[in-house]
Design an enzyme around this catalytic site. Structure first.
Site, short mmCIF file in Angstrom:
data_model
loop_
_atom_site.label_atom_id
_atom_site.label_comp_id
_atom_site.label_asym_id
_atom_site.label_seq_id
_atom_site.Cartn_x
_atom_site.Cartn_y
_atom_site.Cartn_z
CD GLU A 210 16.05 -51.22 2.69
OE1 GLU A 210 14.91 -50.53 2.32
OE2 GLU A 210 17.24 -50.83 2.68
CE LYS B 21 16.27 -47.96 -2.96
NZ LYS B 21 15.68 -46.65 -2.33
CG ASP C 287 20.80 -49.48 1.30
OD1 ASP C 287 21.02 -48.54 2.17
OD2 ASP C 287 19.80 -49.96 1.35
CE LYS D 45 19.64 -50.06 4.57
NZ LYS D 45 18.89 -48.90 4.16
CG ASP E 131 12.67 -48.31 -1.08
OD1 ASP E 131 13.90 -48.96 -0.78
OD2 ASP E 131 12.83 -47.27 -1.65
CG ASP F 165 16.86 -50.63 -0.70
OD1 ASP F 165 16.08 -51.24 -0.96
OD2 ASP F 165 16.67 -49.61 -0.14
NE ARG G 1 12.78 -46.70 8.19
CZ ARG G 1 12.18 -45.56 7.90
NH1 ARG G 1 11.20 -45.21 8.71
NH2 ARG G 1 13.16 -44.59 7.27
N1 BES Z 1 18.76 -47.20 1.14
C1 BES Z 1 17.96 -46.12 0.97
C2 BES Z 1 18.26 -44.80 1.51
C3 BES Z 1 19.13 -44.18 0.75
C4 BES Z 1 18.60 -43.16 -0.46
C5 BES Z 1 20.55 -44.36 0.88
C6 BES Z 1 19.83 -42.51 -1.30
C7 BES Z 1 21.35 -43.68 0.04
C8 BES Z 1 21.07 -42.63 -0.94
C9 BES Z 1 16.70 -46.79 2.11
O1 BES Z 1 16.45 -48.18 2.26
C10 BES Z 1 15.27 -46.14 1.59
O2 BES Z 1 14.95 -46.76 0.37
N2 BES Z 1 14.60 -45.16 2.16
C11 BES Z 1 13.34 -44.69 1.69
C12 BES Z 1 12.49 -44.63 2.83
C13 BES Z 1 11.15 -44.51 2.57
C14 BES Z 1 10.50 -45.76 1.96
C15 BES Z 1 10.36 -44.29 3.91
C16 BES Z 1 13.78 -43.14 1.02
O3 BES Z 1 14.74 -42.64 1.44
O4 BES Z 1 12.94 -42.95 0.41
ZN ZN Z 2 18.17 -49.24 1.92
MN MN Z 3 15.11 -48.85 0.83
#
Ligand code: BES
Ligand code: ZN
Ligand code: MN
Length: 523
Positions: free
Chosen positions: A369, A297, A308, A285, A367, A290, A371
């Site tokens: 993104e 966020k 990220d 990824k 968010d 992000d 996947r």
């Molecule tokens: N990049 C984040 C996940 C992440 C969170 C990585 C903390 C490192 C530390 C990912 O893109 C994300 O935002 N995931 C969301 C998914 C949700 C919106 C379904 C999450 O983890 O809340």
């Molecule tokens: Zn992310």
């Molecule tokens: Mn995200």
């Protein structure tokens, strides 16, 4: 930004006579019955490798170290001025914990101790390691651990300070490892391997630590492409026009909110003589920043989302190590890159995206993104053809909630998940298999499309597993795959520890390299 590189070599000179700035020795904490008459020193035990140094100190070395506060605990480093007793002016005693029941400490104990010692010795330029190394079949693994730990502990990101830092101690420039026979071929091979692997980890840490304004997708793609070309890998970069033309709906959707357009970098390693016949695909990824996009966020901690792209950095770096190590297996790396930004051109919740494999995805949260871009890259890797597919990503906060900051979550074909767990165990990048339950997939049924991107009711139950279940939809039937969620272990926000500094960790570069070598050797 390139961090300074440290060199590594073997020596078989008596450590007491080595002309270096500091010698690292090991000390164990002693548990159980203690000799009441021995006082403080009775709680410390000198590890093997330090015999000649102890002799030069006339039997007073452990006693002195104990008086200086040494307990032998893991991560502890106590420095002692030698004032002419041995050639090196400083001895650094690193804690190895209780003496193991077997002969030598575990490799991860040595790896972390070597890292702690070299970190503590910043400012010295030449350092020798006189740590306990077994002389049996475990010798190569122990030497590899000391060599890797010492090099990785010398990492420091170059950074952006415009003024010289007079009080900053420079990382150790040269590490020598004391062994019984420096000319031995397996030992020399381990040094060459550790140098290549640590160099790759340094590169991945540099990419992760680079400020996100300097590493937007076109710049990241160029940095990876340049490093890969220099290493002799095949390089193909798909720009936004090629991605649109090619039908990479997921990468385009995430990338369309940013002025800096998305990329897909493909790196190819072809073994001489065709290799073992198996083909490995690595996918990482590469979200260079992000923000969450329209589903933005919170501000607190958002800066850490510069990390990220740690999955893509790990895959790119692992490919560099593969190019150097030349395993007899074909390996292809896929690095989808995009910047997830909110703007008038962003993709939005409710959008239905047509993905590279033709499936339609209903977006519920911009968010999620990672996947979206990974799905396209995975589908492309399967279309190109592969037997094993390892994908790694900072995918979900749920991974951190479930497994913490050190242990990655692994989902996919059960046998391959077990192989990832074993590889992680071997290299001290722990990873733990997680299931892909039917009810989690059911929760992602969409009213309008083939699948929704997250749980259709935005329920966070099984949060990490939703990521795995989604990605499975894009893996071809005949491909064994594993998704490695490194949201926690990809980035270290705490104080330096062992061979980790603050920032990018390089996880799971060493796991991926180990897996590639494993497939080359065992199919
Ligand atoms: N990049 C984040 C996940 C992440 C969170 C990585 C903390 C490192 C530390 C990912 O893109 C994300 O935002 N995931 C969301 C998914 C949700 C919106 C379904 C999450 O983890 O809340
Ligand atoms: Zn992310
Ligand atoms: Mn995200």
């Amino acid at each position: 930004m390139t961090s300074p590189r440290t060199t590594l070599s073997l020596v078989d000179t008596d450590p007491a006579e080595l002309a270096v700035d500091a010698i690292v020795i090991g000390v164990h904490s002693q548990t159980g019955e203690q000799d009441a008459t021995s006082g403080l020193a009775g709680s410390l035990l000198l590890a093997s490798g330090a015999e000649s140094i102890a002799a030069a100190f006339d039997g007073k070395l452990t006693e002195t170290l104990a008086l200086l506060g040494a307990t032998g605990g893991p991560g502890e480093v106590i420095k002692l001025a030698t004032l002419g007793t041995i050639t090196a002016p400083v001895v650094a005693a690193v804690g190895l914990g209780p003496e193991p029941s077997g002969a030598a400490p575990e490799p991860e104990t040595l790896r972390r101790a070597a890292g702690s010692a070299v970190r503590a010795l910043a400012g010295a330029s030449r350092v020798a390691m006189a740590l306990p190394l077994p002389d049996d079949a475990d010798a190569p693994a122990a030497l590899r651990a000391v060599a890797e730990g010492a090099l990785l502990g010398a990492y420091r990101f170059a950074g952006y300070k415009t003024r010289p830092q007079p009080n900053r101690r420079e990382p150790v420039a040269e590490v020598l490892v004391a062994v019984p026979d420096a000319g031995e071929r397996t030992a020399q091979a381990e040094i060459a391997r550790a140098t290549a692997v640590a160099g790759a980890v340094f590169t991945s840490r540099d990419w992760v630590n680079t400020a996100p304004n300097e590493l937007r997708p076109p710049a990241f793609a160029e940095a990876v492409a340049n490093a890969a070309r220099a290493a002799g890998l095949g390089v193909e970069v798909l720009d936004e026009a090629a991605l649109r033309e090619g039908g990479y709906g997921g990468i385009i959707a995430v990338g369309q909110g940013s002025e800096a357009p998305p990329r897909l970098v493909k790196l190819t390693y072809t073994p001489e003589g065709g290799g073992s016949g198996k083909r490995v695909a690595l996918v990482g990824k590469g979200i260079t920043f992000d923000t969450g996009g329209i589903s933005i966020k919170p501000a607190q901690g958002m800066w850490e989302m510069k990390s990220d792209m740690a999955g893509a950095a790990a895959v790119g770096a692992a490919m560099l190590a593969v190019a150097a190590l030349k395993p007899s297996v074909a390996v292809t790396g896929y690095l989808p890159m995009a910047e997830n930004m909110p703007s008038g051109t962003s993709y939005r919740p409710g959008d239905v995206i047509s993905m590279y494999n033709g499936k339609k995805v209903e977006v519920l949260n911009t968010d999620a993104e990672g996947r979206m871009i990974l799905a396209d890259a995975i589908a492309r890797a399967c279309e190109d053809g592969c037997d094993y597919l390892f994908e790694t990503s900072t995918l979900t906060g749920g991974q951190v909630i479930s497994l913490g900051k050190r242990v990655a979550g692994v989902m996919g074909t059960p046998e391959l998940c077990e192989r990832v767990r074993a590889a992680g165990d071997a290299v001290d990048e722990p990873a733990w298999p997680m299931p892909l339950p039917d009810d989690v997939r059911k929760g992602m049924d969409s009213d309008v499309a083939d699948i929704s991107q997250v749980n259709a009711g935005m329920d966070r139950a099984g949060h990490m597993l939703q990521g795995g279940v989604f990605l499975r939809e894009f893996v071809a039937e005949d491909v064994a795959w594993a998704h490695i969620d490194i949201a926690g272990p990809g980035y270290h926000s705490g104080e330096p520890t062992g061979y980790w500094s603050k920032g990018g960790t390089g996880v799971p570069v060493r796991t991926l390299v180990h897996l590639v070598e494993d497939v080359a050797a065992n199919g």
